[in-house]
Design an enzyme around this catalytic site. Structure first.
Site, PDB file in Angstrom:
ATOM      1  N   LYS A 133      10.392   5.346  -0.566  1.00 31.94           N
ATOM      2  CA  LYS A 133       9.904   4.558  -1.679  1.00 31.94           C
ATOM      3  C   LYS A 133      10.456   4.982  -3.014  1.00 31.94           C
ATOM      4  CE  LYS A 133       5.891   3.717   0.919  1.00 31.94           C
ATOM      5  NZ  LYS A 133       4.508   3.822   1.147  1.00 31.94           N
ATOM      6  N   ASP A 189       4.966   8.877  -0.230  1.00 35.83           N
ATOM      7  CA  ASP A 189       4.741   8.937   1.214  1.00 35.83           C
ATOM      8  C   ASP A 189       5.692   7.978   1.926  1.00 35.83           C
ATOM      9  OD1 ASP A 189       2.386   6.524   2.199  1.00 35.83           O
ATOM     10  OD2 ASP A 189       3.441   6.592   0.292  1.00 35.83           O
ATOM     11  N   GLY A 239       0.818  -1.205   0.000  1.00 32.29           N
ATOM     12  CA  GLY A 239       0.000   0.000   0.000  1.00 32.29           C
ATOM     13  C   GLY A 239       0.845   1.246   0.000  1.00 32.29           C
ATOM     14  N   THR A 240       0.474   2.239  -0.835  1.00 39.13           N
ATOM     15  CA  THR A 240       1.306   3.435  -0.918  1.00 39.13           C
ATOM     16  C   THR A 240       0.656   4.446  -1.839  1.00 39.13           C
ATOM     17  OG1 THR A 240       3.530   4.166  -1.337  1.00 39.13           O
ATOM     18  CG2 THR A 240       2.576   2.705  -2.908  1.00 39.13           C
ATOM     19  N   THR A 241       1.274   5.622  -1.982  1.00 37.80           N
ATOM     20  CA  THR A 241       1.013   6.492  -3.131  1.00 37.80           C
ATOM     21  C   THR A 241       2.326   7.123  -3.542  1.00 37.80           C
ATOM     22  OG1 THR A 241      -1.079   7.068  -2.137  1.00 37.80           O
ATOM     23  CG2 THR A 241      -0.398   8.370  -3.979  1.00 37.80           C
TER      24      THR A 241
END
Lengths: 226, 250
Positions: free
Chosen positions: B64, B48, B29-31
């Site tokens: 990331k 993020d 999960g991420t953006t």
């Protein structure tokens, strides 16, 4: 009917041929200065470069036939990359790489079914713990390690005796470059030009990669000014 | 050394299948969002810092966006372990190419290699361990910047304006759509990217926001002809404060 030649004669013929080729090719040298190692090679060809970067703190110079030298340099690059990927970049063991290359050189020279690799090499390392070493490998697998200066190729004795008089431990980069330029000028014939490649392994650089190739303009600027 | 040998040397083989209950135990999960500014002069990437595993936050400061070399960087999403391994293999292949061929790989070559690496990972990704990266780089032959997004099969799509990946990607893209123009300046693009991350973190639980207690801010990177630069924390903190004050006035 095939005439009989003994194995010693075949080996002697090989060795004479290789020595003749190596004594007639352009020289290369390595000098340890206060912040790292300087490598210089006389190279009249513009397409193939003789000084190759192997990893962050390793570089390799070769004289002789370029095609055999490139094969050994590729092996060294692959070994160093595998060790750096599996463990970490400070775990790369130069001595293992040197022993593997020496093994390959000896096997190709002694075995009559294989082609000898006609090249002498220098492997220079400026390690993380501030130890600077230059390993010199010959065509039959001999290893010599030095901590101050060395030379390979044609007229190497002239260069070595010149450097022995001039060298002091802890020289700075400017004196090292001037020593290298003068030493190579001694080996040239009257109408030959000096087309030299220079590279330094500098321990004071802030990037991760400590190997830097110097262009002609930069070398002139360091040799004269500063 | 070709790609086959590199991957064989570090391969994981999973013979049993994973059930639905196990999928929750893998962090993901991420953006991550990338925006091209000034008609192809450069690109801005922001991501993020949170990694979740089901309903719990496992890490709150992972980076990331990985800088590969002086002209490319990739942002990752999906399961963390697979994504970092893909990035390490990618970096190794590019460095090895540069040393053996004595000149760096072109951007199109790097995009194709990443495609091949993702295709090798297909077996694992069908079982739930997938990673989808976003590649941004400067191509010196064509003198412009390119942005590529990938799916789990490795198909690459080139985008000319902006793109986001991860669970919060649709919220991030909605917030950039209305104010994006092709000729915006670098600072405007950076502000748009950070605002998109803050909006996504309001709607998506797996995207992290500004951590006030530990002083953790999103990560931001710019790529142009001058090289790749990661912005220092003070600059990002100042920009985020300005954006939050403007959002309060709406």
């Amino acid at each position: 009917m095939v005439p009989y030649t003994s194995i010693e004669e075949i080996q002697k013929y090989r060795e004479d041929r290789i020595k003749k080729i190596i004594n007639s090719c352009s020289p290369a040298l390595g000098i340890v200065y206060e912040n790292g190692i300087l490598l210089a090679a006389q190279n009249p060809s513009f397409s193939f470069k003789k000084i190759i970067e192997v990893h962050e703190r390793l570089a390799i110079v070769g004289v002789g036939e370029f095609k055999y030298f490139k094969e050994l340099a590729d092996d060294a690059i692959n070994m160093a990359d595998m060790q750096g990927f599996n463990y970490s970049s400070r775990d790369i063991n130069v001595k293992l790489i040197v022993l593997e290359l020496a093994k390959k050189l000896d096997q190709c020279f002694t075995d009559l079914n294989r082609i000898p690799l006609i090249t002498n090499l220098l492997i220079a390392e400026a390690s993380y713990h501030c130890k600077k070493t230059i390993f010199s490998l010959s065509y039959n697998g001999g290893i010599i390690d030095t901590f101050d200066f060395t030379a390979i190729g044609g007229k190497e004795e002239t260069i070595k005796s010149y450097l022995k008089k001039q060298y002091k431990p802890g020289v700075n980069l400017k004196s090292a470059i001037n020593m290298a330029i003068d030493a190579i000028a001694l080996t040239l014939e009257k109408n030959q030009e000096a087309i030299t490649e220079f590279a330094i392994i500098d321990q004071t650089l802030t990037t991760a990669n400590k190997v830097e190739f110097l262009t002609g303009a930069e070398v002139e600027k360091i040799a004269k000014g500063d | 050394m070709n790609l086959q040998k590199i991957i064989e040397m570090s391969e994981i083989k999973i013979s049993c299948g994973l059930s639905e209950k196990d999928l929750i135990k893998i962090p993901c999960g991420t953006t991550v969002i990338g925006i091209i500014y000034n008609e192809g002069e450069g690109v801005v990437m922001a991501g993020d810092r949170r990694a979740t595993m089901g309903h719990t936050i496992v890490l709150d400061d992972i980076k990331k966006i990985i800088l590969i070399d002086n002209s490319t960087s990739i942002g990752v999403s999906g399961s963390v372990g697979i994504a970092f391994r893909i990035a390490a293999i990618f970096k190794l292949t590019i460095e090895n190419f540069r040393k053996i061929n004595q000149k760096p790989m072109t951007l199109n070559g790097k995009a194709n290699i990443l495609s091949a690496i993702l295709m090798k990972n297909f077996e694992l990704s069908l079982k739930g361990l997938a990673a989808t990266p976003l590649l941004a780089g400067y191509s010196s032959d064509e003198n412009k910047v390119k942005l590529f997004s990938y799916d789990i099969l490795g198909t690459k799509n080139e985008k000319t304006d902006f793109e986001a990946i991860g669970s919060g990607s649709s919220y991030a893209k909605d917030s950039v759509k209305k104010s994006y123009k092709k000729n915006i300046a670098k600072e405007t693009a950076m502000a748009l990217a950070l605002e998109a991350l803050i909006e996504a973190s309001q709607e998506d639980a797996a995207t992290g926001t500004i951590h006030l207690l530990k002083n953790i801010y999103p990560q931001a990177v710019t790529i142009s002809a001058d090289g790749t630069h990661e912005l220092p924390k003070e600059e990002i903190a100042a920009m985020c404060q300005k954006i939050i004050e403007e959002m309060k006035r709406r």
